[in-house]
Motif scaffolding. Sequence first.
Motif, PDB file in Angstrom:
ATOM      1  N   ASN A   1     -19.734 -55.269  76.198  1.00 51.10           N
ATOM      2  CA  ASN A   1     -21.291 -55.160  75.481  1.00 51.10           C
ATOM      3  C   ASN A   1     -20.991 -55.184  74.205  1.00 51.10           C
ATOM      4  OD1 ASN A   1     -22.635 -55.111  78.080  1.00 51.10           O
ATOM      5  ND2 ASN A   1     -22.461 -52.711  78.209  1.00 51.10           N
ATOM      6  N   ALA A   2     -21.745 -55.903  73.488  1.00 46.98           N
ATOM      7  CA  ALA A   2     -22.116 -56.100  72.000  1.00 46.98           C
ATOM      8  C   ALA A   2     -22.975 -55.014  71.409  1.00 46.98           C
ATOM      9  CB  ALA A   2     -22.109 -57.315  71.442  1.00 46.98           C
ATOM     10  N   PHE A   3     -24.206 -55.380  71.700  1.00 47.51           N
ATOM     11  CA  PHE A   3     -25.318 -54.487  71.068  1.00 47.51           C
ATOM     12  C   PHE A   3     -26.336 -54.948  72.149  1.00 47.51           C
ATOM     13  CE2 PHE A   3     -25.497 -58.546  68.727  1.00 47.51           C
ATOM     14  CZ  PHE A   3     -26.665 -58.936  68.968  1.00 47.51           C
ATOM     15  N   THR A   4     -27.275 -53.829  72.202  1.00 48.20           N
ATOM     16  CA  THR A   4     -28.722 -54.049  72.815  1.00 48.20           C
ATOM     17  C   THR A   4     -29.915 -54.226  71.711  1.00 48.20           C
ATOM     18  OG1 THR A   4     -28.093 -52.779  74.567  1.00 48.20           O
ATOM     19  CG2 THR A   4     -30.206 -53.000  74.604  1.00 48.20           C
ATOM     20  N   ILE A   5     -30.774 -55.160  71.935  1.00 46.63           N
ATOM     21  CA  ILE A   5     -31.994 -55.410  71.001  1.00 46.63           C
ATOM     22  C   ILE A   5     -33.069 -55.426  71.716  1.00 46.63           C
ATOM     23  CG2 ILE A   5     -31.577 -58.169  71.524  1.00 46.63           C
ATOM     24  CD1 ILE A   5     -32.680 -58.499  68.785  1.00 46.63           C
ATOM     25  N   THR A   6     -34.248 -54.900  70.982  1.00 43.89           N
ATOM     26  CA  THR A   6     -35.472 -54.594  71.970  1.00 43.89           C
ATOM     27  C   THR A   6     -36.402 -54.844  70.675  1.00 43.89           C
ATOM     28  OG1 THR A   6     -35.697 -52.332  71.104  1.00 43.89           O
ATOM     29  CG2 THR A   6     -34.641 -52.494  73.126  1.00 43.89           C
ATOM     30  N   TYR A   7     -37.919 -55.317  71.220  1.00 44.33           N
ATOM     31  CA  TYR A   7     -38.646 -55.363  70.381  1.00 44.33           C
ATOM     32  C   TYR A   7     -40.091 -54.802  70.913  1.00 44.33           C
ATOM     33  CZ  TYR A   7     -42.353 -58.295  68.195  1.00 44.33           C
ATOM     34  OH  TYR A   7     -43.554 -58.777  67.234  1.00 44.33           O
ATOM     35  N   THR A   8     -40.556 -54.092  69.940  1.00 46.59           N
ATOM     36  CA  THR A   8     -41.953 -53.267  70.208  1.00 46.59           C
ATOM     37  C   THR A   8     -43.154 -53.815  69.239  1.00 46.59           C
ATOM     38  OG1 THR A   8     -40.842 -51.640  68.649  1.00 46.59           O
ATOM     39  CG2 THR A   8     -40.599 -51.387  70.750  1.00 46.59           C
ATOM     40  N   GLY A   9     -43.004 -54.715  68.744  1.00 42.59           N
ATOM     41  CA  GLY A   9     -44.092 -55.145  67.900  1.00 42.59           C
ATOM     42  C   GLY A   9     -45.063 -56.040  68.552  1.00 42.59           C
ATOM     43  N   GLU A  10     -45.970 -56.734  67.874  1.00 41.48           N
ATOM     44  CA  GLU A  10     -47.054 -57.342  68.395  1.00 41.48           C
ATOM     45  C   GLU A  10     -46.428 -58.950  68.691  1.00 41.48           C
ATOM     46  OE1 GLU A  10     -50.132 -57.568  65.362  1.00 41.48           O
ATOM     47  OE2 GLU A  10     -50.494 -55.269  65.566  1.00 41.48           O
ATOM     48  N   GLY A  11     -47.209 -59.711  69.538  1.00 45.73           N
ATOM     49  CA  GLY A  11     -46.827 -60.744  70.091  1.00 45.73           C
ATOM     50  C   GLY A  11     -45.789 -60.867  71.113  1.00 45.73           C
ATOM     51  N   ASN A  12     -45.168 -61.895  70.984  1.00 44.00           N
ATOM     52  CA  ASN A  12     -44.040 -62.313  71.889  1.00 44.00           C
ATOM     53  C   ASN A  12     -42.670 -62.490  71.075  1.00 44.00           C
ATOM     54  OD1 ASN A  12     -45.597 -61.955  74.041  1.00 44.00           O
ATOM     55  ND2 ASN A  12     -46.289 -64.062  73.901  1.00 44.00           N
ATOM     56  N   ALA A  13     -41.520 -62.092  71.257  1.00 42.11           N
ATOM     57  CA  ALA A  13     -40.367 -62.431  70.740  1.00 42.11           C
ATOM     58  C   ALA A  13     -39.297 -62.900  71.867  1.00 42.11           C
ATOM     59  CB  ALA A  13     -39.862 -60.957  70.227  1.00 42.11           C
ATOM     60  N   SER A  14     -38.553 -63.909  71.092  1.00 38.92           N
ATOM     61  CA  SER A  14     -37.586 -64.489  72.007  1.00 38.92           C
ATOM     62  C   SER A  14     -36.090 -64.511  71.162  1.00 38.92           C
ATOM     63  CB  SER A  14     -37.703 -65.871  72.189  1.00 38.92           C
ATOM     64  OG  SER A  14     -37.945 -66.979  71.131  1.00 38.92           O
ATOM     65  N   PHE A  15     -34.961 -64.496  71.719  1.00 45.10           N
ATOM     66  CA  PHE A  15     -33.680 -64.037  71.203  1.00 45.10           C
ATOM     67  C   PHE A  15     -32.932 -65.126  71.736  1.00 45.10           C
ATOM     68  CE2 PHE A  15     -29.691 -61.780  71.430  1.00 45.10           C
ATOM     69  CZ  PHE A  15     -29.384 -61.861  69.875  1.00 45.10           C
ATOM     70  N   ASN A  16     -32.098 -65.483  71.005  1.00 41.03           N
ATOM     71  CA  ASN A  16     -30.967 -66.583  71.298  1.00 41.03           C
ATOM     72  C   ASN A  16     -29.871 -66.659  70.460  1.00 41.03           C
ATOM     73  OD1 ASN A  16     -29.923 -68.676  72.711  1.00 41.03           O
ATOM     74  ND2 ASN A  16     -31.067 -70.364  71.782  1.00 41.03           N
ATOM     75  N   ILE A  17     -28.793 -66.720  71.293  1.00 40.14           N
ATOM     76  CA  ILE A  17     -27.318 -66.793  70.366  1.00 40.14           C
ATOM     77  C   ILE A  17     -26.639 -68.401  70.685  1.00 40.14           C
ATOM     78  CG2 ILE A  17     -25.156 -65.925  70.324  1.00 40.14           C
ATOM     79  CD1 ILE A  17     -26.100 -63.381  71.611  1.00 40.14           C
ATOM     80  N   ASN A  18     -26.595 -68.994  69.569  1.00 40.97           N
ATOM     81  CA  ASN A  18     -25.883 -70.303  69.546  1.00 40.97           C
ATOM     82  C   ASN A  18     -24.436 -70.258  68.918  1.00 40.97           C
ATOM     83  OD1 ASN A  18     -28.313 -71.438  70.352  1.00 40.97           O
ATOM     84  ND2 ASN A  18     -28.755 -71.157  68.206  1.00 40.97           N
ATOM     85  N   ARG A  19     -23.685 -71.342  69.045  1.00 42.28           N
ATOM     86  CA  ARG A  19     -22.345 -71.292  68.538  1.00 42.28           C
ATOM     87  C   ARG A  19     -22.148 -70.844  67.222  1.00 42.28           C
ATOM     88  NH1 ARG A  19     -19.689 -76.946  70.221  1.00 42.28           N
ATOM     89  NH2 ARG A  19     -17.971 -75.590  69.310  1.00 42.28           N
ATOM     90  N   THR A  20     -23.429 -71.094  66.342  1.00 39.95           N
ATOM     91  CA  THR A  20     -23.254 -71.030  64.813  1.00 39.95           C
ATOM     92  C   THR A  20     -24.228 -69.933  64.091  1.00 39.95           C
ATOM     93  OG1 THR A  20     -24.788 -72.814  64.550  1.00 39.95           O
ATOM     94  CG2 THR A  20     -22.382 -73.301  64.411  1.00 39.95           C
ATOM     95  N   ASP A  21     -25.079 -69.568  64.973  1.00 42.46           N
ATOM     96  CA  ASP A  21     -26.029 -68.627  64.486  1.00 42.46           C
ATOM     97  C   ASP A  21     -26.777 -67.822  65.797  1.00 42.46           C
ATOM     98  OD1 ASP A  21     -28.492 -70.175  65.598  1.00 42.46           O
ATOM     99  OD2 ASP A  21     -27.865 -71.476  63.953  1.00 42.46           O
ATOM    100  N   VAL A  22     -27.558 -66.758  65.119  1.00 43.14           N
ATOM    101  CA  VAL A  22     -28.512 -66.029  65.972  1.00 43.14           C
ATOM    102  C   VAL A  22     -29.822 -66.164  65.684  1.00 43.14           C
ATOM    103  CG1 VAL A  22     -29.027 -63.856  66.531  1.00 43.14           C
ATOM    104  CG2 VAL A  22     -26.798 -64.245  66.578  1.00 43.14           C
ATOM    105  N   ALA A  23     -30.810 -66.499  66.506  1.00 43.48           N
ATOM    106  CA  ALA A  23     -32.264 -66.817  66.171  1.00 43.48           C
ATOM    107  C   ALA A  23     -33.163 -65.787  66.741  1.00 43.48           C
ATOM    108  CB  ALA A  23     -32.556 -68.215  66.523  1.00 43.48           C
TER     109      ALA A  23
END
Length: 466
Positions: free
Chosen positions: A54-76
């Motif tokens: 495990n590296a880290f746990t990420i959560t979202y509590t704001g408004e709207g919808n959030a998506s998370f992605n890890i690519n070869r060169t970046d995090v989006a």
Amino acid sequence: MKKVIKFMNLRVLFVIISVVLILGGAVGTILRGGFNLGIDFQAGLTMRVQVTENAFTITYTGEGNASFNINRTDVAVNITGTEASDQEYIFRFEDYTNLRSLRDALQSIPGISTELAADENRRADRLININSPVSLTRAGYTAHVLPQADSEIFAPISSMREALSSLGGAQITIVGPGINQEYTIRTQDSGEIENFSDEMSTRIQSLLAGYFSKGVILVNQTDYVGPRFSKDLGKQTFYLTGIALILILGYAWFRFKLGYAVSAIIALLHDALFMIGVIGTFQIEVSTATIAAVLTIVGYSINDTIVVYDRVRENVTLMRDTDFETIINTSISQSMSRSLMTSFTTILAVSAIYIFAAGTVKVFALNMIIGIVIGTYSSMFIASPILLGWTNSKNRRKHSKEEMKFGKHAEKLLPAGKPGDNGSGGEPDAAGAKEVSVSVERKLQGPQLIERKPPKLKKKPKSKKH
């Protein structure tokens, strides 16, 4: 005309080399315990797993919808559905080199919170890629990172085999670079365990979790093939290969002659046997990709063979007073540069696939490289000698029949080794055959008595008296 290389002088050597290599492949396959059958041809379970932490746990509590992605060169991170416009945040690994800096950057996004589970100084570019973006909620998403070489959960293939040694007969292979710690585990279904897929999957995960107690076992893919399906697939493969060879035989027979067609099929069987020997000796996985590569090579090889044969047929007409062996040598010399350049450029393209691809695509590319090399060799140095042997044998049989019909003088009267007797069609034309038969009959009948009539005497004109 370019220099003619006398390839046919070495035809016996070419055949011997091919026979030795094919027999060597058969022996190597037997010594290695048979073929490395893939899940497609062997009933059982195939799992692709990866040992991580495990590296880290990420959560979202704001408004709207959030998506998370890890690519070869970046995090989006993408946030949509808010009163403000949609926003996209991209954090490149070259700017955020470790987990601490990446965590701080992520937490700067409103509504995002992260909790580190691994060492904050770990490299960010060692995060495991996500195949598709995941939705972030209050429950959170756990990202994973590859362990370091000195870590307790560092998992070389030797450790994987030790962890699964109790399964007995499990095949373990590396997927991609070894540093990614991703493996394919294949177990055979003998039919003794009910609900084999679920039972074996649970057992494999339990064994790995117990061996790498501080690690996380990611199951990236699970495939199961039952005994009936694998058996049917094997039969279909056999039928497809047979049908392909029959169609090629018919095409070559229609376009050329039977001798050309038989020689081409023998060369294709040579290619298939050679590839099977290499696959078995080096334990390359036999899957649907392997069969696709073999059938592709069959088509590629027959194309090269047809090019040589077409040049032979053309030269038979142009070189009427030349023996068939010289015609074949000339044809190969003329078409060799074309065949070699075509094969070389194809190998360059397939090599790029082999270097940068993984999994079944990589296996397909490897089989293609082997097949292109052997197919180019056989189209010039196996198919052509077989055609020459076929033609010489046919001419000898024809001369023997002529001797039996007309006597021992027939062989001297028949023009041996001329293009009319060889692969241009295998037989002289009707007019030529008639002339030969008439000349043979006259020769055998011996001298003929010819009745000669006495010449008529011309009367002298009477002279006039003056």
